[in-house]
Design a protein around this motif. Structure first.
Motif, PDB file in Angstrom:
ATOM      1  N   PHE A  36       0.807  -1.220   0.000  1.00  0.00           N
ATOM      2  CA  PHE A  36       0.000   0.000   0.000  1.00  0.00           C
ATOM      3  C   PHE A  36       0.839   1.268   0.000  1.00  0.00           C
ATOM      4  CE2 PHE A  36      -2.803  -3.235   1.859  1.00  0.00           C
ATOM      5  CZ  PHE A  36      -3.907  -3.092   1.047  1.00  0.00           C
ATOM      6  N   ASP A  37       2.107   1.132   0.365  1.00  0.00           N
ATOM      7  CA  ASP A  37       2.972   2.312   0.369  1.00  0.00           C
ATOM      8  C   ASP A  37       3.225   2.828  -1.043  1.00  0.00           C
ATOM      9  OD1 ASP A  37       4.409  -0.229   0.140  1.00  0.00           O
ATOM     10  OD2 ASP A  37       6.225   0.988   0.028  1.00  0.00           O
ATOM     11  N   SER A  54      -3.414   8.278  -1.242  1.00  0.00           N
ATOM     12  CA  SER A  54      -4.285   8.284  -0.060  1.00  0.00           C
ATOM     13  C   SER A  54      -5.673   7.748  -0.367  1.00  0.00           C
ATOM     14  CB  SER A  54      -4.392   9.707   0.493  1.00  0.00           C
ATOM     15  OG  SER A  54      -4.922  10.587  -0.487  1.00  0.00           O
ATOM     16  N   ASN A  56      -5.306   4.067   0.159  1.00  0.00           N
ATOM     17  CA  ASN A  56      -5.030   3.759   1.561  1.00  0.00           C
ATOM     18  C   ASN A  56      -6.194   4.089   2.483  1.00  0.00           C
ATOM     19  OD1 ASN A  56      -2.067   2.815   2.261  1.00  0.00           O
ATOM     20  ND2 ASN A  56      -1.929   4.143   0.460  1.00  0.00           N
ATOM     21  N   LYS A  75      -7.662   0.812   3.023  1.00  0.00           N
ATOM     22  CA  LYS A  75      -6.622  -0.185   3.224  1.00  0.00           C
ATOM     23  C   LYS A  75      -7.113  -1.403   4.014  1.00  0.00           C
ATOM     24  CE  LYS A  75      -2.076  -0.721   5.436  1.00  0.00           C
ATOM     25  NZ  LYS A  75      -0.982  -0.023   6.142  1.00  0.00           N
ATOM     26  N   GLU A 131      -7.292  -5.262   2.723  1.00  0.00           N
ATOM     27  CA  GLU A 131      -6.524  -6.311   3.395  1.00  0.00           C
ATOM     28  C   GLU A 131      -7.400  -7.519   3.676  1.00  0.00           C
ATOM     29  OE1 GLU A 131      -4.836  -4.725   6.930  1.00  0.00           O
ATOM     30  OE2 GLU A 131      -3.366  -3.469   5.899  1.00  0.00           O
TER      31      GLU A 131
END
Length: 557
Positions: free
Chosen positions: A118-119, A123, A126, A129, A133
């Motif tokens: 995700f890095d 935004s 994320n 996120k 997941e």
């Protein structure tokens, strides 16, 4: 006509998504504002045309912008457990198709996302996120990559190759990802016949047909497999709109269907349960009169309410071998819904999908070794459940054959069996007279050994679950626990200091001094480190279903 078609597409895109897609980061005083706005809306519109979801819900998944990593929109269909990724390209002149660079970025973005990187995203991604997941950790989720553009041109070969490589990686062990190419032609045709809008009407030809008049009107007979395959190609999910289930992707059932088509299409009718269709109205053609050899029936607003796996498997296989599919005949029932109540129509749909089917596991009850194990475990105070049933409740003193199989395979040290266990446990039970089944269950299978490895496997699974609860774990690390759980178990069994005592009547699992929590973490970390060094670009979801890669990891981590 290209510009006219694009105008129609533009109007429909704006009709459904104007005002719903966030464009607050776009500068309105620039020349590209309108194109960027339409492109973002198109990315949502492409998914909307495939899954019938609420436009507002899909619009929330538009993540286009700086650092989007090639993905313009992400949407998860909870009912169908399907995750959609789309990339869109709006071209007003309709002459420019997606470039190799754009599509490569899209494919790499999907690889990064399913590997929890995700890095590498903005935004907007994320923000969801935690939801993503959870989705990517679910092995039952299917994925659809959607490339949508307004050009009339087909994709160039290098572009297609990028997408084929992505599909090959994702579907390395089983089919979990599909691809949808929505160009100008397909977008425009979808305007007049969107999923879930215009009803499907077809003339159905039935060989050796018969009729039922009471209590409700219905016809039955044999329909050619190529006809069903052509429906699938033409209508896809719309064909199953009234079904309580949709196409399941690769499963034990689908694999058997495809095997029959490939090896003995002429026997398909004998092996397959057939399909059930409901239609608003059914009218028989006067062609052929009362001859029952072949009948033609005009059917309005049809839906396949049972047999989605049969139809989709025929459709997919027809892409490889039309000749075999044309040799297939499928038993078919067509029920006139106009002559029955809505309540009865719903009940027909529900009960057709509730009928129990025989699974590979059900044949295990015919194996005398299973009965022997059951009888030998009773004096030990354990109830060994062989037959599949809804009344089984797992407890400390009960073991079912599925739990036993998992433990025996993990303890076997045979990586091929371990990977097959992860891919599809039913294949291990496919034939109780042959390998792999007889490698697991045979006269030498000791009941006490089975009991002890089951109890140890329970401790390993508890340790894995505990480690996964560690808040310091990254999503990538958690995914290795989740997808690599069977390989971790196999390594723990291999390293157990007491493995030579597992058949002994004096062995006590509870007195075993072994820190399962720390040992599972050690094995997990070794797997992670080896994967990062040897397979840095590997996608986790298919990785642990790959025989050669898992063998390599097991032997060298």
């Amino acid at each position: 006509m290209s510009i006219l078609h694009i105008t129609h597409i533009k109007n429909d895109v704006l009709k459904n998504f104007d005002g719903l897609v966030d464009v607050s980061d776009l500068k309105q005083d620039t020349n590209g504002y309108e194109v960027n706005k339409l492109s973002r809306s198109l990315s949502a519109y492409g998914i909307y045309s495939l899954c019938e979801a609420n436009p507002a819900d899909i619009a929330k998944g538009v993540v286009d912008g700086s650092d989007d990593n090639g993905i313009d929109c992400i949407y998860f269909d909870e009912k169908k457990l399907t995750m959609y990724f789309s990339q869109a390209k709006w071209e007003q002149d309709g002459n420019s198709s997606p470039s190799v660079g754009d599509v490569k970025k899209f494919a790499d973005g999907i690889r990064d996302l399913v590997n929890f990187r995700f890095d590498r995203f903005n935004s907007k991604v994320n923000l969801h996120k935690q939801d993503y997941e959870s989705v990517f950790s679910n092995p039952n989720v299917k994925f659809v990559a959607v490339l949508v553009y307004t050009s009339v041109n087909d994709l160039a070969e290098p572009v297609r190759r990028e997408l084929d490589d992505l599909l090959s990686e994702m579907n390395d062990a089983s089919e979990i990802m599909s691809l949808e190419i929505l160009n100008q032609k397909r977008l425009h045709s979808g305007i007049s016949q969107k999923l879930g809008s215009e009803p499907i009407s077809e003339i159905i030809e039935l060989k050796n047909w018969g009729k039922i008049d009471s209590p409700n009107k219905a016809f039955y007979g044999q329909i050619n497999g190529y006809v069903l395959a052509s429906w699938w190609s033409k209508y896809k999910e719309k064909l199953f709109a009234k079904n309580i289930r949709n196409m399941l992707g690769d499963s034990e059932v689908n694999s058997e269907i495809k095997k029959t088509i490939a090896e003995s299409p002429e026997l398909f009718w004998y092996y397959n349960n057939g399909i059930t269709i409901i239609a608003d109205s059914i009218k028989k053609s006067i062609e052929g009169g009362g001859n029952t050899d072949l009948g033609k029936f005009t059917c309005e607003n049809i839906s396949v309410i049972n047999g989605a796996q049969t139809v989709s498997s025929l459709g997919r296989y027809s892409l490889e071998n039309e000749k075999n599919v044309a040799s297939v005949y499928v038993q078919c029932r067509v029920i006139e819904a106009g002559s029955i109540s809505n309540e009865l129509s719903g009940k027909i749909t529900r009960t057709n999908n509730r009928q129990n089917r025989i699974e590979n596991r059900d044949f295990i009850s015919q194996d005398i070794q299973q009965k022997r194990i059951h009888d030998e475990l009773l004096p030990e105070g354990y109830d060994y459940i062989i037959q599949r049933g809804s009344n089984f409740e797992k407890n400390n003193n009960s073991i079912d054959v599925q739990e036993a199989t998992v433990a025996l395979v993990c303890a076997s040290g045979d990586v091929n069996l371990v990977v097959q266990l992860k891919r599809e446990i039913g294949k291990l039970w496919e034939d109780i007279t042959k390998v792999p089944y007889i490698k697991i269950y045979n006269p030498a299978t000791n009941a006490l050994y089975l009991l002890h490895v089951v109890l140890i496997q329970r401790k390993i699974e508890a340790a894995i679950n505990r480690n996964m609860q560690n808040k310091n774990q990254t999503p990538y690390e958690k995914a290795i626990y989740s997808y690599g759980n069977r390989l971790i178990s196999a390594k723990i069994f291999e390293d157990l200091p007491c493995k030579n005592l597992l058949s002994s009547p004096t062995f006590d699992v509870e007195s075993l001094e072994y820190d399962f929590v720390s040992q599972t973490k050690i094995v997990h970390d070794k797997i992670k480190n080896y994967m990062e060094a040897k397979y840095p670009k590997a996608m986790i979801s298919p990785f642990f279903k790959n025989f050669s890669k898992c063998t390599d990891v097991f032997e060298n981590m």
